[in-house]
Design a protein around this motif. Structure first.
Motif, PDB file in Angstrom:
ATOM      1  N   ALA A   1      59.371  91.097  29.524  1.00  0.00           N
ATOM      2  CA  ALA A   1      58.359  90.485  28.669  1.00  0.00           C
ATOM      3  C   ALA A   1      56.981  90.750  29.255  1.00  0.00           C
ATOM      4  CB  ALA A   1      58.609  88.983  28.566  1.00  0.00           C
ATOM      5  N   PRO A   2      56.009  91.088  28.434  1.00  0.00           N
ATOM      6  CA  PRO A   2      54.653  91.336  28.956  1.00  0.00           C
ATOM      7  C   PRO A   2      54.047  90.046  29.485  1.00  0.00           C
ATOM      8  CG  PRO A   2      54.636  91.306  26.568  1.00  0.00           C
ATOM      9  CD  PRO A   2      56.080  91.254  26.979  1.00  0.00           C
ATOM     10  N   THR A   3      53.222  90.161  30.519  1.00  0.00           N
ATOM     11  CA  THR A   3      52.564  88.979  31.086  1.00  0.00           C
ATOM     12  C   THR A   3      51.172  88.774  30.499  1.00  0.00           C
ATOM     13  OG1 THR A   3      51.760  90.342  32.914  1.00  0.00           O
ATOM     14  CG2 THR A   3      53.853  89.173  33.239  1.00  0.00           C
ATOM     15  N   GLN A   4      50.642  89.800  29.839  1.00  0.00           N
ATOM     16  CA  GLN A   4      49.380  89.671  29.129  1.00  0.00           C
ATOM     17  C   GLN A   4      49.298  90.759  28.069  1.00  0.00           C
ATOM     18  OE1 GLN A   4      46.692  89.916  32.429  1.00  0.00           O
ATOM     19  NE2 GLN A   4      46.526  92.137  32.309  1.00  0.00           N
ATOM     20  N   LEU A   5      48.397  90.589  27.104  1.00  0.00           N
ATOM     21  CA  LEU A   5      48.287  91.523  25.991  1.00  0.00           C
ATOM     22  C   LEU A   5      46.883  92.099  25.930  1.00  0.00           C
ATOM     23  CD1 LEU A   5      50.061  89.570  23.084  1.00  0.00           C
ATOM     24  CD2 LEU A   5      51.081  91.161  24.712  1.00  0.00           C
ATOM     25  N   ASN A   6      46.812  93.387  25.566  1.00  0.00           N
ATOM     26  CA  ASN A   6      45.493  93.941  25.278  1.00  0.00           C
ATOM     27  C   ASN A   6      45.089  93.541  23.858  1.00  0.00           C
ATOM     28  OD1 ASN A   6      46.641  95.827  23.420  1.00  0.00           O
ATOM     29  ND2 ASN A   6      47.090  97.224  25.107  1.00  0.00           N
ATOM     30  N   ASP A   7      43.870  93.889  23.473  1.00  0.00           N
ATOM     31  CA  ASP A   7      43.351  93.410  22.195  1.00  0.00           C
ATOM     32  C   ASP A   7      44.143  93.960  21.019  1.00  0.00           C
ATOM     33  OD1 ASP A   7      41.301  91.811  20.859  1.00  0.00           O
ATOM     34  OD2 ASP A   7      40.586  93.717  20.062  1.00  0.00           O
ATOM     35  N   PHE A   8      44.553  95.228  21.099  1.00  0.00           N
ATOM     36  CA  PHE A   8      45.324  95.819  20.016  1.00  0.00           C
ATOM     37  C   PHE A   8      46.668  95.111  19.863  1.00  0.00           C
ATOM     38  CE2 PHE A   8      48.551  98.779  18.488  1.00  0.00           C
ATOM     39  CZ  PHE A   8      47.972  99.239  17.317  1.00  0.00           C
ATOM     40  N   GLN A   9      47.352  94.837  20.980  1.00  0.00           N
ATOM     41  CA  GLN A   9      48.641  94.149  20.929  1.00  0.00           C
ATOM     42  C   GLN A   9      48.481  92.735  20.376  1.00  0.00           C
ATOM     43  OE1 GLN A   9      49.594  94.632  25.101  1.00  0.00           O
ATOM     44  NE2 GLN A   9      51.137  96.202  24.645  1.00  0.00           N
ATOM     45  N   ARG A  10      47.407  92.055  20.800  1.00  0.00           N
ATOM     46  CA  ARG A  10      47.196  90.688  20.315  1.00  0.00           C
ATOM     47  C   ARG A  10      46.965  90.674  18.809  1.00  0.00           C
ATOM     48  NH1 ARG A  10      43.542  87.395  18.585  1.00  0.00           N
ATOM     49  NH2 ARG A  10      41.896  88.959  18.760  1.00  0.00           N
TER      50      ARG A  10
ATOM     51  N   VAL B   1      45.169  74.416  29.434  1.00  0.00           N
ATOM     52  CA  VAL B   1      46.464  74.166  28.788  1.00  0.00           C
ATOM     53  C   VAL B   1      47.586  74.234  29.805  1.00  0.00           C
ATOM     54  CG1 VAL B   1      48.097  75.066  27.071  1.00  0.00           C
ATOM     55  CG2 VAL B   1      45.652  75.009  26.553  1.00  0.00           C
ATOM     56  N   ALA B   2      47.495  75.174  30.737  1.00  0.00           N
ATOM     57  CA  ALA B   2      48.540  75.308  31.763  1.00  0.00           C
ATOM     58  C   ALA B   2      48.622  74.043  32.611  1.00  0.00           C
ATOM     59  CB  ALA B   2      48.255  76.535  32.627  1.00  0.00           C
TER      60      ALA B   2
ATOM     61  N   LEU C   1      54.218  76.823  33.481  1.00  0.00           N
ATOM     62  CA  LEU C   1      54.299  77.971  32.577  1.00  0.00           C
ATOM     63  C   LEU C   1      54.525  79.261  33.354  1.00  0.00           C
ATOM     64  CD1 LEU C   1      51.389  77.148  30.086  1.00  0.00           C
ATOM     65  CD2 LEU C   1      53.819  76.662  29.842  1.00  0.00           C
ATOM     66  N   LYS C   2      55.465  80.059  32.870  1.00  0.00           N
ATOM     67  CA  LYS C   2      55.759  81.355  33.492  1.00  0.00           C
ATOM     68  C   LYS C   2      54.792  82.438  33.032  1.00  0.00           C
ATOM     69  CE  LYS C   2      60.745  80.430  33.742  1.00  0.00           C
ATOM     70  NZ  LYS C   2      62.074  80.900  33.287  1.00  0.00           N
ATOM     71  N   TYR C   3      54.200  82.230  31.857  1.00  0.00           N
ATOM     72  CA  TYR C   3      53.335  83.257  31.279  1.00  0.00           C
ATOM     73  C   TYR C   3      51.982  82.653  30.910  1.00  0.00           C
ATOM     74  CZ  TYR C   3      57.874  85.534  30.831  1.00  0.00           C
ATOM     75  OH  TYR C   3      59.109  86.067  31.092  1.00  0.00           O
ATOM     76  N   PRO C   4      51.231  82.160  31.894  1.00  0.00           N
ATOM     77  CA  PRO C   4      49.959  81.494  31.580  1.00  0.00           C
ATOM     78  C   PRO C   4      48.874  82.433  31.047  1.00  0.00           C
ATOM     79  CG  PRO C   4      50.181  81.789  33.931  1.00  0.00           C
ATOM     80  CD  PRO C   4      51.499  82.200  33.337  1.00  0.00           C
ATOM     81  N   ASN C   5      49.074  83.742  31.227  1.00  0.00           N
ATOM     82  CA  ASN C   5      48.053  84.697  30.785  1.00  0.00           C
ATOM     83  C   ASN C   5      48.358  85.335  29.428  1.00  0.00           C
ATOM     84  OD1 ASN C   5      46.320  84.445  33.082  1.00  0.00           O
ATOM     85  ND2 ASN C   5      47.824  85.618  34.265  1.00  0.00           N
ATOM     86  N   LEU C   6      49.388  84.835  28.747  1.00  0.00           N
ATOM     87  CA  LEU C   6      49.644  85.285  27.384  1.00  0.00           C
ATOM     88  C   LEU C   6      48.779  84.486  26.420  1.00  0.00           C
ATOM     89  CD1 LEU C   6      53.526  85.758  27.179  1.00  0.00           C
ATOM     90  CD2 LEU C   6      51.764  87.530  27.169  1.00  0.00           C
ATOM     91  N   PRO C   7      48.380  85.074  25.301  1.00  0.00           N
ATOM     92  CA  PRO C   7      47.564  84.340  24.324  1.00  0.00           C
ATOM     93  C   PRO C   7      48.291  83.099  23.801  1.00  0.00           C
ATOM     94  CG  PRO C   7      47.539  86.686  23.846  1.00  0.00           C
ATOM     95  CD  PRO C   7      48.586  86.474  24.905  1.00  0.00           C
ATOM     96  N   LEU C   8      47.528  82.108  23.427  1.00  0.00           N
ATOM     97  CA  LEU C   8      48.076  80.881  22.863  1.00  0.00           C
ATOM     98  C   LEU C   8      48.297  81.032  21.362  1.00  0.00           C
ATOM     99  CD1 LEU C   8      45.661  78.444  24.692  1.00  0.00           C
ATOM    100  CD2 LEU C   8      48.108  78.655  25.174  1.00  0.00           C
TER     101      LEU C   8
END
Length: 906
Positions: free
Chosen positions: A284-293, A341-342, A353-360
């Motif tokens: 699972a990705p830990t963060q997303l770039n703008d295109f992915q988001r 939020v975390a 949270l395991k993925y605090p850097n993923l978008p909300l």
């Protein structure tokens, strides 16, 4: 559903209101024993059923789960402000609570059925003390989201309330009677209630779906297929039949949103060979770039998720977006302090949270921000169009040979665990019974035509079993020269180098072309370009080098975004005919026979694009006794289609396309295309397109106006037949008046709807002797205008193509208007033969060629509208409820260049 309309002579705009009758039944062709997925329905012929209007209001505080103001919400179909939409599942729960509370005192022993919106039907008159109806307040128990729904339900008699069961029989006997739409509304509602009696069934339109391990499989991207049952009561010459069919659709898998994100970003389903373990998905990705988001935001909007971390248990809400903020960065005020939020989840719920850097995720009104990992995606129908890979998997997995599909439909009819058609409280209450066996009847196989090509061996026999003809080494009927053309290679040298594979392809291309009568020169080779060049600049440079340039052929690795850019540059910007070929095809086709077949298919398209004719139907001539009335006078054939944005697509228009023939064999066409409002079915610019195409016909045919007009319309649902036909017929008539202003031009018009979005299937009753191919379908040309067809309308079914995979879907034709008064044999045979003049293949296709071409034109226009991700084709108007389309700007973007003539869309 409406009947067809009366013949009106002349070109004056008119308002047809009376139905025309079927002129006769077809008798042409060899007999074949058929069955169809229709089951006879027995309904009462005497007595009445009763209709009532239903109004549901919900207290605002109940819907919001808070204190509220106690004001009622009266928005069953949606609204703004204090009137949010009451969802269908909530309505159904309210309705069931109302019935449970009032069944005996109000409805007695009569089981009421509700259409889910506004109308209630009962077999016996309800007991109501007041003329104002009956009102009751009910409470729906707490849902998993913790809310309690308090609703007021008011049931009032419609005017009139009583509907006679006998009106259907009267309508069938007396064709002047109005079609009894109320009867079919009641019957279909009863069948729907019968299907929803099984709690695990999920309704969607006229189908129900359920998760069955035997027929559920993954599609990748977090989606899977669910099987289902389609059912609809249909009027026919025998009375009423139940159209029962298997259905399949895509659902989201029930899974954690982070897992869904992993599948969504990871893409394809990890396939494995039998006996092998499938490769695992990427982590699972830990963060997303703008295109992915942005991509994930587009996917997640409106989807339902569950949250289980709070003290109130499970909560269910819709996602309104994917925020550009993360749990680690987004802060809000809590107990007088600003916290992330975390930190909030760590302090309040002891959740690290395991993925605090993923978008909300934005939940509900959009003000609530929720981490993905505490949300679970619910099983729900996918509201968007599947991508090409998913569609391919769906087709491959769901396609069943005709005999297998017939067996499965019969099993569905008798499977009481899903819908019990033999013992059901709703069917029994209304006295409705369903036969246990499919209807059987006689059909006809229309004669196959003879195809006319060029050269001394110009007459080609069509194989009756599969609708094909052998045309190798036979010249085209009208071959065109190809002297000035350019080849552009965009493939990686590792896939397609400039030596052997490409040399073999070009040598075969030139050789096959010359066999077909096309004198083809060697192409100019454009310098090898990057895989994403500026096509407009490239094509302009090639045009500047050679003003006589006829064609630019571009080799790309595989079908993708490049295709749209190439077509936009060629069709719209530069004005040059283009042909795309796939490098993968060229590289893989070392087998001489397969390479020859691929090149031959490409050649069919190119000759048509250059203005040539590949083959003609020999029987379409004045010498044919049945078809002579189509060619004894200059006749124009129109094909029209409207394509709509896919579900989930916003700020995109519908596209209307019309093509028109301009030669005697109906093999050459010109096109017009216009953008219009999203999901608008009626073509509001049809008059202008028809007028332009009539002028084109006149210019190309010796300054003569067509003396007959035949208009084939695709894409109209049955409920819109009458309305669409009236509007578009008027547009055609006005176009004729504008062509010759003195009013003397009044050609007879025939308006035919061609439908493929239906669930009627035809099966050979004697498959050993009559079925064709591995899929066991009925032979091409199989036609019926009896038994399962409408008792009043001039309609018929023809299965004109050879079904290679799965069960063939016949085309449904409905003549809504006809000044020429064609007989059934005339119009059925002519429509069938139009499926043989499709330039892109040497076989019959499923619908008449002009309709197919209109479909291609509309989708080509969609390619012209495509932009890089994130650019909208609409402008949002301030204060409006949605995006406003700048139709004029859109039409400028899809207008085909004046140098592109004829069948650029082939």
């Amino acid at each position: 559903m409406s009947g067809p309309v009366a013949t009106i002579v002349g070109a004056q705009p008119s308002n047809p209101t009376q139905p025309i009758l079927r002129p006769d039944f077809g008798g042409l062709g060899d007999r074949i024993k058929l069955r169809s997925n229709r089951f006879k329905v027995a309904c009462p012929t005497k007595g009445f059923f009763f209709r009532y209007d239903v109004d549901i209001t919900v207290e605002k505080k109940a819907r919001e789960g808070g204190k509220g103001d106690g004001k009622p919400n009266r928005a069953p179909r949606g609204g703004e402000g204090d009137a949010p939409r009451i969802s269908k599942p909530v309505k159904r729960k309210i309705w069931k609570a109302y019935v449970a509370a009032t069944l005996k005192p109000v409805f007695g022993d009569s089981m009421p059925v509700f259409d889910g919106e506004k109308i209630l039907y009962t077999a016996k008159e309800a007991k109501m003390a007041s003329k104002d109806g009956h009102t009751a307040t009910v409470t729906v128990p707490k849902d998993p989201d913790g809310s309690e729904v308090v609703a007021t339900v008011t049931v009032k008699p419609c005017n009139p309330s009583a509907v006679s069961w006998a009106v259907l029989g009267e309508s069938m006997k007396d064709h002047s009677k109005k079609f009894p739409i109320e009867v079919f509304g009641c019957i279909n509602t009863v069948f729907r209630e019968a299907a929803m009696a099984t709690e695990t069934n999920i309704a969607a339109g006229r189908s129900i779906y359920f998760r069955d391990p035997n027929y559920t499989f993954g599609l990748g991207w977090g989606r899977e297929t669910w099987p289902g049952i389609y059912s609809s009561a249909r009027p026919c010459q025998w009375g009423i039949t139940l159209n029962l069919d298997v259905a399949n659709t895509a659902f989201y898998k029930k899974m954690n949103v982070v897992e869904f994100l992993r599948e969504f970003i990871g893409g394809k389903l990890p396939f494995a060979r039998p006996g092998e373990q499938p490769p695992p998905y990427r982590p699972a990705p830990t963060q997303l770039n703008d295109f992915q988001r942005k991509s994930f935001d587009s996917e997640m909007r409106t989807l339902k998720v569950e949250m289980r971390h709070g003290p109130t248990g499970v909560r269910r809400q819709r996602v309104t977006g994917v925020a550009n903020a993360t749990a680690a960065s987004h802060k809000f005020e809590n107990k007088g302090k600003m916290v992330t939020v975390a930190d909030y989840f760590k302090n309040e719920y002891k959740i690290v949270l395991k993925y605090p850097n993923l978008p909300l995720l934005q939940i509900g009104s959009g003000k609530t921000m929720m981490p993905m990992e505490v949300c679970e995606l619910m099983s729900q129908k996918v509201p968007r169009k599947l991508n090409e890979d998913q569609t391919a998997i769906m087709v491959r997995k769901c396609a069943q040979p005709a005999p297998d599909r017939e067996v499965r439909i019969n099993k569905l009819r008798k499977d009481s665990s899903r819908v019990n058609y033999d013992k059901n409280v709703f069917l029994d209450a209304f006295g409705i019974k369903v036969a246990s066996e499919m209807v059987a009847f006689d059909g006809r196989i229309l004669p196959a035509p003879t195809m006319s090509a060029g050269g001394p061996k110009g007459d080609l026999s069509v194989k009756r079993m599969d609708g094909t003809w052998e045309a190798r080494n036979v010249p085209f009927k009208d071959p065109k020269l190809l002297k000035h053309w350019v080849f552009v290679n965009l493939c990686d040298p590792a896939m397609l180098n400039d030596d052997e594979p490409l040399d073999v392809f070009l040598s075969e291309f030139i050789g096959v072309g010359r066999q077909r009568g096309m004198d083809i020169s060697k192409p100019s080779m454009a310098p090898r370009a990057s895989n994403n060049p500026d096509f407009i600049k490239m094509f302009q440079q090639e045009r500047a080098k050679n003003k006589d340039l006829q064609l630019i052929m571009v080799a790309i690795p595989r079908r993708g975004p490049q295709y749209a850019d190439i077509k936009k540059a060629g069709d719209v910007e530069v004005g040059i005919v283009t042909q795309v070929v796939l490098g993968q095809k060229i590289e893989d086709h070392w087998n001489k026979r397969i390479m020859n077949q691929y090149v031959s298919n490409v050649m069919l398209k190119i000759n048509a694009k250059l203005g040539g004719i590949n083959t003609e139907v020999k029987e379409i001539s004045p010498n044919n006794a049945i078809l002579k009335r189509f060619v004894d006078k200059p006749t124009i054939i129109f094909g029209a289609d409207v394509t709509h944005p896919s579900p989930g697509e916003k700020a995109k228009p519908s596209v209307a396309a019309v093509v028109a023939s301009y030669n005697k064999s109906f093999t050459k066409y010109v096109a017009r295309v216009r953008a219009q409002g999203a999901r608008q079915e009626i073509m509001d610019t049809l008059k202008d397109m028809i007028r332009d195409l009539l002028i084109e016909f006149k210019n190309l045919c010796g300054n003569r106006e067509p003396q007959r007009i035949i208009f084939y319309r695709d894409g109209v649902s049955e409920g819109q037949y009458f309305h669409v036909m009236v509007e578009e017929l008027s547009a055609i008539q006005k176009a004729c008046m504008e062509l010759v202003p003195d009013g003397s031009y009044k050609p007879p018009i025939t308006y035919i709807v061609v439908g493929k979005r239906h669930n009627t299937r035809l099966f050979a009753a004697n498959p050993r002797t009559d079925a064709v191919g591995k899929a066991g379908n009925v032979p091409p040309g199989t036609t019926t205008d009896t038994a399962i067809c409408h008792y009043l309308e001039f309609d018929w079914f023809t299965c004109s193509h050879f079904g290679i995979q799965g069960t063939s879907r016949p085309a449904h034709y409905n003549v809504l208007y006809d000044d020429s008064k064609y007989t059934a044999d005339e119009i059925q045979l002519f429509s069938y033969y139009l499926t043989y003049v499709y330039a892109r293949c040497n076989r019959s296709v499923s619908i008449p060629a002009p309709v197919y071409y209109a479909h291609h034109v509309a989708f080509r226009a969609r390619a012209h509208l495509e932009e890089p991700f994130g650019n909208d084709t609409a402008t949002v108007t301030s204060g409006s409820s949605g995006p406003a389309l700048d139709v004029q700007a859109l039409n400028r973007r899809i207008k085909v260049h004046e140098n592109v003539k004829g069948m650029y869309f082939a």
